[in-house]
Design an enzyme around this catalytic site. Structure first.
Site, PDB file in Angstrom:
ATOM      1  N   GLU A 266       9.473 -32.308  22.594  1.00  0.00           N
ATOM      2  CA  GLU A 266       8.760 -32.688  23.812  1.00  0.00           C
ATOM      3  C   GLU A 266       9.261 -34.069  24.235  1.00  0.00           C
ATOM      4  OE1 GLU A 266       4.594 -32.042  22.945  1.00  0.00           O
ATOM      5  OE2 GLU A 266       4.976 -29.949  22.378  1.00  0.00           O
TER       6      GLU A 266
ATOM      7  N   GLU B 225      -0.688 -33.458  28.628  1.00  0.00           N
ATOM      8  CA  GLU B 225       0.452 -32.558  28.821  1.00  0.00           C
ATOM      9  C   GLU B 225       1.167 -32.993  30.099  1.00  0.00           C
ATOM     10  OE1 GLU B 225       1.385 -30.420  26.632  1.00  0.00           O
ATOM     11  OE2 GLU B 225      -0.404 -30.336  25.364  1.00  0.00           O
TER      12      GLU B 225
ATOM     13  N   HIS C 222       5.365 -33.651  18.680  1.00  0.00           N
ATOM     14  CA  HIS C 222       6.223 -32.455  18.604  1.00  0.00           C
ATOM     15  C   HIS C 222       7.634 -32.874  19.033  1.00  0.00           C
ATOM     16  CE1 HIS C 222       2.239 -30.260  19.148  1.00  0.00           C
ATOM     17  NE2 HIS C 222       2.658 -30.046  17.908  1.00  0.00           N
TER      18      HIS C 222
ATOM     19  N   HIS D 134       2.355 -35.253  25.421  1.00  0.00           N
ATOM     20  CA  HIS D 134       3.084 -34.029  25.049  1.00  0.00           C
ATOM     21  C   HIS D 134       3.690 -33.396  26.300  1.00  0.00           C
ATOM     22  CE1 HIS D 134       1.298 -33.236  20.914  1.00  0.00           C
ATOM     23  NE2 HIS D 134       0.647 -34.309  21.334  1.00  0.00           N
TER      24      HIS D 134
HETATM   25  O1  LIG Z   1       2.453 -25.524  25.157  1.00  0.00           O
HETATM   26  C1  LIG Z   1       1.986 -25.339  24.047  1.00  0.00           C
HETATM   27  O2  LIG Z   1       1.713 -24.196  23.601  1.00  0.00           O
HETATM   28  C2  LIG Z   1       1.679 -26.514  23.139  1.00  0.00           C
HETATM   29  C3  LIG Z   1       1.749 -27.874  23.792  1.00  0.00           C
HETATM   30  C4  LIG Z   1       1.111 -28.837  22.803  1.00  0.00           C
HETATM   31  O3  LIG Z   1       1.768 -29.283  21.907  1.00  0.00           O
HETATM   32  N1  LIG Z   1      -0.201 -29.009  22.948  1.00  0.00           N
HETATM   33  C5  LIG Z   1      -0.984 -29.711  21.973  1.00  0.00           C
HETATM   34  C6  LIG Z   1      -2.414 -29.731  22.435  1.00  0.00           C
HETATM   35  C7  LIG Z   1      -3.281 -30.458  21.443  1.00  0.00           C
HETATM   36  C8  LIG Z   1      -4.757 -30.390  21.770  1.00  0.00           C
HETATM   37  O4  LIG Z   1      -5.307 -29.295  21.748  1.00  0.00           O
HETATM   38  O5  LIG Z   1      -5.335 -31.460  22.025  1.00  0.00           O
HETATM   39  C9  LIG Z   1      -0.884 -29.002  20.624  1.00  0.00           C
HETATM   40  O6  LIG Z   1      -0.839 -27.760  20.601  1.00  0.00           O
HETATM   41  O7  LIG Z   1      -0.847 -29.689  19.617  1.00  0.00           O
HETATM   42 ZN   LIG Z   2       2.985 -30.970  21.853  1.00  0.00          ZN
END
Ligand SMILES: O=C(O)CCC(=O)N[C@@H](CCC(=O)O)C(=O)O
Ligand SMILES: [Zn+2]
Length: 333
Positions: A65, A216, A62, A153
């Protein structure tokens, strides 16, 4: 040369190699590097250290980030300066280059939902997903070592646990040593996914049985505004991987474990979350609380036991995940 790689990867005019047309090579302490594609750098040791694993480290899947990108920059700078010595093969990936340039999560569609082998979508992000899947396939095929992938991320919201790991759902089992390594790296929570999710870390776990996680590492901030001191544990873990050393081991009592019980999906234009946009990740809601309204799916109300909300985002594309609903669970044995 390595110190320029990040900057030149983000320069839209720089001509970098595509897979199949190998790019420049150069030396680093303990080995060499090779550029495989824009934003894709492989580090190849002259000799494998005793604990070497084949490790994929990705950032910028993303584009807004930025902390993980700065962390990768600092890590590579220490290698180039001779403060680290390469002892394991490492594939370093900057994910969505155009989104990083623009400082946005994605340009057209969320890259981190596209890592599926039969993907038939067209466009820049689907093309990038195919390119990244191919370089990961080739990397893991080249190195007959344990496979690891950390996809780094930062989260949109504040969080009761600012640093946490998401364990993708797949048949491959997570090695208990991983949880200890992630505890030592400063992860404050870990979340077990309950179904396939077609993220980048899921790709490596599902198709390559890699020890793979989405990590994260704090909150989304612009370049230059990140607190890299809060990521010192993560930096230590990355350094151990790069040198092919045993990774540090931490205490699981310092990590809170959760499992996903439901994914809240946005099914219509008429969709709203019934709590503030500012609600931090892992905030708990009592039984009976209305969490969301969807013109097609109706209301989502907490049933049976309280749930905590992670990654709430009402602005996602139709059919996409608008939040994870999670409950605490015991640490893995
Ligand atoms: O903070 C958020 O809403 C999104 C942060 C982020 O990009 N998280 C990933 C997590 C991926 C996973 O579920 O493994 C995403 O949403 O792609
Ligand atoms: Zn992300």
């Amino acid at each position: 040369m390595l110190d320029e790689w990040l900057a030149s990867s983000l320069d839209a005019d720089s001509v970098e190699p595509r897979e199949g047309r190998e790019g420049p090579e150069g030396k680093v302490p303990g080995g060499r590097y090779r550029l495989h594609a824009p934003g894709v750098l492989e580090l190849l040791p002259d000799e494998l250290a005793p604990e070497a694993q084949a490790c994929v480290v990705s950032a910028g899947i993303h584009g807004n980030e930025t902390a993980p990108i700065e962390l990768v920059g600092a890590w590579l700078a220490r290698l180039e300066a001779g403060q680290l010595r390469l002892g394991a093969p490492v594939l370093v990936i900057l994910g969505n280059l155009e989104a990083i340039r623009q400082g946005v999560r994605f340009c057209t569609t969320n890259l981190n939902r596209l890592f599926q082998r039969d993907l038939d979508l067209e466009g820049d992000e689907p093309d990038r997903a195919r390119e990244l899947m191919a370089v990961v396939d080739a990397f893991f095929a080249r190195h007959a070592l344990p496979h690891v992938h950390y996809d780094m991320h930062t989260a949109i919201r504040d969080s009761r646990y600012p640093r946490f790991a998401v364990e993708p759902f797949a048949d491959a089992k997570t090695d208990p040593a991983q949880w200890h390594g992630l505890a030592a790296a400063g992860m404050q929570a870990a979340l077990h996914q309950h179904r396939h999710s077609w993220t980048f870390s899921h790709y490596s776990k599902h198709y390559h049985a890699a020890q793979a996680f989405t990590l994260e590492l704090g909150k989304v901030r612009p370049f230059g505004e990140n607190d890299l001191d809060a990521l010192s544990g993560m930096r230590t873990l990355l350094e151990a991987l790069l040198e092919g050393r045993q990774t540090p081991s931490g205490n699981l009592e310092e990590v809170r474990f959760f499992r996903v019980v439901t994914e809240l999906m946005r099914q219509s234009q008429d969709f709203a979350l019934c709590f503030s946009e500012e609600t931090p990740n892992f905030t708990e809601f009592a039984v009976g609380t209305r969490l969301a309204h969807d013109g097609q799916a109706g209301d989502t109300v907490v049933e049976e036991a309280p749930v905590a909300v992670v990654f709430p985002n009402a602005q996602v594309e139709l059919g996409a995940r608008a939040a994870l609903l999670v409950r605490a669970c015991p640490p893995p044995k």
